[in-house]
Enzyme design. Structure first.
Site, PDB file in Angstrom:
ATOM      1  N   GLY A  88       0.796  -1.232   0.000  1.00  0.00           N
ATOM      2  CA  GLY A  88       0.000   0.000   0.000  1.00  0.00           C
ATOM      3  C   GLY A  88       0.819   1.267   0.000  1.00  0.00           C
ATOM      4  N   GLY A  99       2.684   2.650  -2.473  1.00  0.00           N
ATOM      5  CA  GLY A  99       2.460   3.439  -3.678  1.00  0.00           C
ATOM      6  C   GLY A  99       1.130   4.173  -3.623  1.00  0.00           C
ATOM      7  CE  LYS A 100      -5.918   3.220  -1.418  1.00  0.00           C
ATOM      8  NZ  LYS A 100      -6.873   2.206  -0.885  1.00  0.00           N
ATOM      9  CE1 TYR A 114      -1.428   5.633 -10.478  1.00  0.00           C
ATOM     10  CE2 TYR A 114      -1.111   3.999 -12.206  1.00  0.00           C
ATOM     11  CZ  TYR A 114      -0.590   4.870 -11.261  1.00  0.00           C
ATOM     12  OH  TYR A 114       0.767   4.959 -11.095  1.00  0.00           O
ATOM     13  CB  SER A 155      -2.766  -2.189 -20.197  1.00  0.00           C
ATOM     14  OG  SER A 155      -1.719  -3.146 -20.326  1.00  0.00           O
TER      15      SER A 155
END
Length: 247
Positions: free
Chosen positions: A193, A195-196, A226, A220
């Protein structure tokens, strides 16, 4: 075509979700014009994406059709900062059985070692870029956010190990639009988590600067990641355009 509203992210906390992945970006995600309730929307695709009509209306604001009267806004009574203020805080802290403590620290506004960044890009499999251009990209970014791992043993002050494990940056016109670039996290720290949390913090910072049109590029494989953060591919069929030389 995908369009929907997504509430703003919850505040950061040490307990993070584990639903993210990161790859080199190759698709463009455009946002919708945001409202004061901190909703955002965006989109992605390498062939392009774009904003809803409200975005174009915001661009045209202050221009009256068939009217030559100049619109002059009164000066702001608030002092405005040109750049986001530096920020630093502990995102996660973990203790190991041997007593070692590891902190994951989020920071922005500081210098980034381009050699460390290049090594991090190597780890995630990104193609190498000239260090001089990498340094220029960082220097000319509106915001650069980084994650560091800091490990230390109790009683070993001044003998800590610090290394770069994540980065993302944003460019902006400082008024309407911003684009997030180069989101990457060390593979050994993916799935936690981080990066989020980093992207959410960047979005909140941009919204606090009254920059509501936020776009990004995405592979993709990470569109759903995102999308869960509020970005939206091709809202209402709006497309981004890429220039290619014609021979």
């Amino acid at each position: 075509m995908l369009t929907h509203n997504v509430a703003a992210p919850s505040s950061l906390c040490p307990i993070l979700s584990n639903d993210w992945h990161f790859h080199v970006s190759d698709q463009l995600i455009f946002p919708h014009n945001l409202n004061p309730n901190l909703f955002w929307r965006a989109s992605r695709k390498i062939k392009g994406c774009r904003l809803k009509a409200s975005f174009w209306e915001s661009i045209r604001s202050g221009i009256l059709k068939n009217n030559t009267t100049q619109i002059v806004e009164p000066p702001s009574t608030l002092e405005e900062e040109e750049e986001p203020l530096p920020d630093e805080f502990v995102l996660v802290e973990k203790s190991q059985p041997d007593g070692e403590i590891e902190q994951i620290i989020f920071s922005s506004g500081g210098d980034v070692d381009v050699y460390e960044l290049q090594a991090l890009c190597d780890k995630v499999g990104w193609p190498r870029r000239p260090l001089s251009k990498l340094a220029a990209a960082l220097k000319n970014s509106y915001m650069v956010a980084v994650l560091h791992s800091v490990k230390k043993l109790p009683g070993s002050e001044g003998n800590e190990q610090k290394r770069l494990i994540g980065m993302a940056r944003a460019t902006s016109d400082h008024a309407f639009n911003a684009t997030i670039w180069d989101v990457l996290v060390d593979p050994s720290y993916q799935g936690q988590g981080l990066g989020k949390a980093m992207v959410e913090k960047m979005i909140r910072t941009l919204l606090q600067r009254d920059i509501g049109n936020i776009t990004l590029f995405a592979d993709s494989q990470v569109v759903e990641f995102y999308r869960n953060l509020g970005f939206e591919p091709d809202p209402e069929g709006i497309k981004g355009m890429f220039w290619y030389p014609r021979y």
